[in-house]
Write a protein that holds these residues in place. Structure first.
Motif, PDB file in Angstrom:
ATOM      1  N   LYS A  90      11.750  67.600 -13.228  1.00  0.00           N
ATOM      2  CA  LYS A  90      11.718  68.915 -13.870  1.00  0.00           C
ATOM      3  C   LYS A  90      12.987  69.702 -13.575  1.00  0.00           C
ATOM      4  O   LYS A  90      13.610  70.256 -14.481  1.00  0.00           O
ATOM      5  N   ASP A  94      15.707  70.752 -16.414  1.00  0.00           N
ATOM      6  CA  ASP A  94      15.991  72.179 -16.620  1.00  0.00           C
ATOM      7  C   ASP A  94      17.497  72.447 -16.588  1.00  0.00           C
ATOM      8  O   ASP A  94      18.031  73.120 -17.463  1.00  0.00           O
ATOM      9  N   ALA A 115      11.769  62.118 -18.921  1.00  0.00           N
ATOM     10  CA  ALA A 115      10.584  62.985 -19.006  1.00  0.00           C
ATOM     11  C   ALA A 115       9.313  62.153 -19.178  1.00  0.00           C
ATOM     12  O   ALA A 115       8.268  62.492 -18.625  1.00  0.00           O
ATOM     13  N   GLU A 118       5.725  63.480 -19.510  1.00  0.00           N
ATOM     14  CA  GLU A 118       5.850  64.908 -19.178  1.00  0.00           C
ATOM     15  C   GLU A 118       6.873  65.580 -20.097  1.00  0.00           C
ATOM     16  O   GLU A 118       7.771  66.288 -19.662  1.00  0.00           O
ATOM     17  N   TYR A 121       8.337  69.182 -19.979  1.00  0.00           N
ATOM     18  CA  TYR A 121       9.540  69.606 -19.253  1.00  0.00           C
ATOM     19  C   TYR A 121      10.666  69.919 -20.230  1.00  0.00           C
ATOM     20  O   TYR A 121      11.395  70.895 -20.070  1.00  0.00           O
TER      21      TYR A 121
END
Length: 143
Positions: A90, A94, A115, A118, A121
């Motif tokens: 994450k 970011d 990712a 997920e 994210y």
């Protein structure tokens, strides 16, 4: 002399020289040197036990470069596994997507692969960027 210099460079390989040595491997088709580079990458990744953006960025960027240049996924797998093992997905995504418009398709594909399930994210990061941009520029003008 050149062979001696190459040998010394490969034996004392550093992150700063990694990309250039890989370019030499590709141009001159020096397989033993490519193997040394892969070995260096694996050992360097294994030595990192605490996640930092600088370290993860090096692994990610160099893996993307080698993947594109040599059409090999070996380093991509190592880089993505390292980020996952250190539970830094994450945070990495970011920061890495801050300049999403400048990323190549290969790098974007790697982010999506990182990712995995997920995907939120990525969506969350891009949504936050869009919201920030809209606050700065204001809402679109309707005609």
């Amino acid at each position: 002399k050149v062979i001696g210099w190459i040998w010394k460079t490969v034996e004392g390989l550093t992150r700063a020289l990694f990309r250039d040595v890989n370019k030499i491997c590709k141009v001159f088709k020096v397989d033993w040197m490519s193997e040394k580079c892969v070995q260096f990458f694996k050992e360097d990744a294994a030595s990192v036990t605490t996640a930092s953006y600088t370290d993860m960025l090096f692994f990610f960027e160099e893996a993307a470069f080698i993947s594109e240049m040599q059409n090999s996924r070996d380093l991509v797998n190592i880089a993505l596994q390292k980020i996952e093992v250190l539970q830094y997905k994450k945070e990495f995504i970011d920061q890495y997507l801050e300049n999403v418009d400048g990323l190549s398709t290969i790098k974007l594909d790697m982010v999506i692969e990182l990712a995995g399930s997920e995907v939120n994210y990525i969506v969350q990061t891009l949504t936050n960027q869009l919201n920030h941009q809209m606050r700065v520029q204001g809402p679109p003008i309707s005609v």
